[in-house]
Write a protein that holds these residues in place. Structure first.
Motif, mmCIF file in Angstrom:
data_model
loop_
_atom_site.group_PDB
_atom_site.id
_atom_site.type_symbol
_atom_site.label_atom_id
_atom_site.label_comp_id
_atom_site.label_asym_id
_atom_site.label_seq_id
_atom_site.Cartn_x
_atom_site.Cartn_y
_atom_site.Cartn_z
ATOM 1 N N ARG A 245 0.859 -1.225 -0.011
ATOM 2 C CA ARG A 245 0.171 -0.013 0.077
ATOM 3 C C ARG A 245 0.853 1.113 0.021
ATOM 4 N N VAL A 246 2.038 1.214 0.716
ATOM 5 C CA VAL A 246 2.693 2.394 0.780
ATOM 6 C C VAL A 246 3.496 2.611 -0.667
ATOM 7 N N VAL A 247 3.640 1.694 -1.224
ATOM 8 C CA VAL A 247 4.632 1.649 -2.784
ATOM 9 C C VAL A 247 3.284 2.222 -3.634
ATOM 10 N N SER A 248 2.261 1.897 -3.320
ATOM 11 C CA SER A 248 1.099 2.447 -4.244
ATOM 12 C C SER A 248 0.949 4.052 -3.968
ATOM 13 N N ARG A 249 0.896 4.314 -2.758
ATOM 14 C CA ARG A 249 0.738 5.762 -2.589
ATOM 15 C C ARG A 249 1.964 6.559 -3.187
ATOM 16 N N THR A 250 3.098 5.727 -3.081
ATOM 17 C CA THR A 250 4.410 6.679 -3.526
ATOM 18 C C THR A 250 4.306 6.663 -5.096
ATOM 19 N N HIS A 251 4.042 5.638 -5.776
ATOM 20 C CA HIS A 251 4.001 5.527 -7.274
ATOM 21 C C HIS A 251 2.487 5.309 -7.669
ATOM 22 N N LYS A 252 1.776 6.420 -8.109
ATOM 23 C CA LYS A 252 0.489 6.232 -8.410
ATOM 24 C C LYS A 252 0.445 5.339 -9.920
ATOM 25 N N LEU A 312 -4.215 -26.605 4.115
ATOM 26 C CA LEU A 312 -4.305 -25.739 2.927
ATOM 27 C C LEU A 312 -5.286 -24.583 3.028
ATOM 28 N N PRO A 313 -6.736 -24.969 3.302
ATOM 29 C CA PRO A 313 -7.557 -23.810 3.375
ATOM 30 C C PRO A 313 -7.142 -22.927 4.372
ATOM 31 N N LEU A 314 -6.570 -23.238 5.505
ATOM 32 C CA LEU A 314 -6.100 -22.275 6.632
ATOM 33 C C LEU A 314 -5.117 -21.494 6.050
ATOM 34 N N VAL A 315 -4.136 -22.129 5.362
ATOM 35 C CA VAL A 315 -3.110 -21.280 4.756
ATOM 36 C C VAL A 315 -3.483 -20.143 3.871
ATOM 37 N N TYR A 316 -4.115 -20.521 2.870
ATOM 38 C CA TYR A 316 -4.997 -19.782 1.925
ATOM 39 C C TYR A 316 -5.607 -18.410 2.619
ATOM 40 N N ALA A 317 -6.375 -18.807 3.706
ATOM 41 C CA ALA A 317 -6.997 -17.777 4.349
ATOM 42 C C ALA A 317 -6.266 -16.674 5.108
ATOM 43 N N THR A 318 -5.373 -17.380 5.648
ATOM 44 C CA THR A 318 -4.052 -16.633 6.300
ATOM 45 C C THR A 318 -3.279 -15.634 5.529
ATOM 46 N N MET A 319 -3.191 -16.165 4.274
ATOM 47 C CA MET A 319 -2.294 -15.388 3.241
ATOM 48 C C MET A 319 -3.235 -14.015 2.595
ATOM 49 N N HIS A 320 -4.595 -14.453 2.562
ATOM 50 C CA HIS A 320 -5.443 -13.449 1.945
ATOM 51 C C HIS A 320 -5.822 -12.506 2.793
ATOM 52 N N LEU A 321 -6.272 -12.977 4.136
ATOM 53 C CA LEU A 321 -6.745 -12.024 5.105
ATOM 54 C C LEU A 321 -5.795 -11.237 5.778
ATOM 55 N N SER A 322 -4.390 -11.806 5.819
ATOM 56 C CA SER A 322 -3.360 -10.739 6.676
ATOM 57 C C SER A 322 -2.903 -9.852 5.523
ATOM 58 N N TRP A 323 -3.109 -10.272 4.251
ATOM 59 C CA TRP A 323 -2.462 -9.136 3.254
ATOM 60 C C TRP A 323 -3.461 -8.402 3.216
ATOM 61 N N GLY A 324 -4.554 -8.676 2.959
ATOM 62 C CA GLY A 324 -5.698 -7.688 2.708
ATOM 63 C C GLY A 324 -6.015 -6.631 4.077
ATOM 64 N N SER A 325 -5.962 -7.163 5.515
ATOM 65 C CA SER A 325 -5.727 -6.404 6.436
ATOM 66 C C SER A 325 -4.673 -5.604 6.647
ATOM 67 N N GLY A 326 -3.149 -5.901 6.305
ATOM 68 C CA GLY A 326 -2.185 -5.099 6.003
ATOM 69 C C GLY A 326 -2.501 -3.944 5.272
ATOM 70 N N PHE A 327 -3.167 -4.272 4.106
ATOM 71 C CA PHE A 327 -3.256 -3.218 2.903
ATOM 72 C C PHE A 327 -4.053 -1.971 3.579
ATOM 73 N N LEU A 328 -5.417 -2.691 4.019
ATOM 74 C CA LEU A 328 -6.379 -1.747 4.421
ATOM 75 C C LEU A 328 -5.942 -0.764 5.578
ATOM 76 N N THR A 329 -4.907 -1.321 6.518
ATOM 77 C CA THR A 329 -4.600 -0.422 7.894
ATOM 78 C C THR A 329 -3.561 0.098 7.687
ATOM 79 N N SER A 330 -2.869 -0.095 6.476
ATOM 80 C CA SER A 330 -1.390 0.598 6.196
ATOM 81 C C SER A 330 -1.567 2.006 6.655
#
Length: 352
Positions: A245-252, A312-330
């Motif tokens: 998210r920081v990269v996206s703010r820096t480089h539109k 594997l379902p736990l892994v997918y959910a962890t990757m998606h929701l953690s990445w998404g949460s980090g992006f939204l709360t950056s």
């Protein structure tokens, strides 16, 4: 750089001048893997000179002692200090201490194939690229690591990034690790030390913005050991999302649908759970996500052992929701523009 005949076509390696390479390794708490990683570099099937510059952060283990011992044993190895312990700072310190026209980034726990540097130099010459890199070949040992490795090499887990999933060689936005022309690093001023994560993507963007070419070469495969548990995986992907998210703010204009999918999933799941006490169909959103994850796990995990497939379902959910949460709360404070004095300092570092 002089043109090199392709040994794959001739069937033998004719005499030639291979350019000297500096391998830079920023390390922190790498006591277990550092010696093996350095030996993999020094034992490369490459006929040109190789130097290794190890940039050591303030580690809690014996990383410094291991690095110093390796340097004492082999004059090709140099050790420099990285007082901050941060990866981009360590990379810049190592680049500044290196001396060769080709610079290869290698992690302290990476296991390079024996022809990695040779393949990189041939690809640089053939393509005219400023940076070439290959596949982050995730390989797990425990059932959880095997599940993460599967997720990290599937489109469901990481989208269409070729350095994860493979594909044909060609121009790319970014690549894993990277083997660079020093001139390109000098041109863009090295790694931006503001970015604690995503510094590779950010610098490759600047290389491309200044007319350079970044090239994906699938023959360059580097073994990668995934995180061993849910907590470590969640932390890793949370910070990936936060700093992307920081990269996206820096480089539109550098965000696409692949990057927006995880935050959209987080918003959908949270919204469905929030409204469900008042509007029960809201539960259909998280239910649909769960069904999609389960179906995706069955499709992508058919070759996994049963214990890994169950995770594997736990892994997918962890990757998606953690990445998404980090992006939204950056936080916006992470996007603070560096002072001009800091920019000048980095420029001076690469001009000296």
């Amino acid at each position: 750089m002089k043109p090199f005949p392709d040994s794959r076509q001739t069937g033998q390696a004719p005499p030639r001048d291979w350019p000297p390479i500096s391998v830079i390794m920023p390390v922190l708490n790498e006591e277990r893997h550092l010696r093996d990683a350095v030996l993999q570099v020094l034992d490369q099937k490459y006929d040109g000179p190789i130097e290794v510059v190890i940039s050591v952060g303030p580690s809690r283990d014996r990383t410094q002692e291991v690095a110093d011992a390796i340097a004492a044993e082999d004059p090709r190895v140099v050790v420099v200090a990285n007082p901050t312990g941060r990866t981009p700072n360590g990379l810049n310190v190592a680049i500044a201490a290196s001396s060769n026209p080709i610079i290869a980034r290698v992690d302290g726990h990476a296991m390079l194939p024996s022809d990695y540097l040779r393949e990189a130099v041939e690809t640089l010459e053939e393509t005219g690229a400023d940076n070439v890199g290959g596949i982050m070949a995730a390989e797990g040992i425990s059932p959880f690591e095997q599940a993460v490795a599967c997720a990290m090499t599937s489109r469901i887990g990481v989208g269409n990034a070729r350095f994860h999933t493979g594909g044909e060689q060609g121009p790319a936005d970014t690549v894993y690790l990277g083997v660079f022309r020093r001139a390109a690093l000098d041109r863009v001023g090295g790694y931006d030390e503001h970015f604690q994560r995503a510094q590779d993507w950010e610098m490759n963007h600047r290389i491309r913005e200044t007319g350079g070419l970044v090239w994906f070469q699938p023959r360059m495969r580097v073994s990668y050991r995934p995180r061993p548990n849910v907590k470590a995986l969640a932390k890793q992907y949370f910070h990936y999302g936060r700093w992307r998210r920081v990269v996206s703010r820096t480089h539109k204009g550098t965000i696409n649908l692949r990057y927006l999918a995880p935050p959209a999933a987080v918003l959908g799941v949270v919204l469905g759970l929030v409204v469900s006490p008042f509007f029960w169909p809201g539960l259909l959103i998280p239910a649909a996500y769960i069904v999609a994850i389960l179906a995706g796990s069955v499709l992508t995990g058919r070759s996994l052992p049963p214990a890994a497939l169950l995770r594997l379902p736990l892994v997918y959910a962890t990757m998606h929701l953690s990445w998404g949460s980090g992006f939204l709360t950056s936080p916006s404070r992470l996007s603070k523009v560096r002072p001009e004095a800091e920019r000048a300092r980095l420029q001076d570092l690469f001009e000296d």
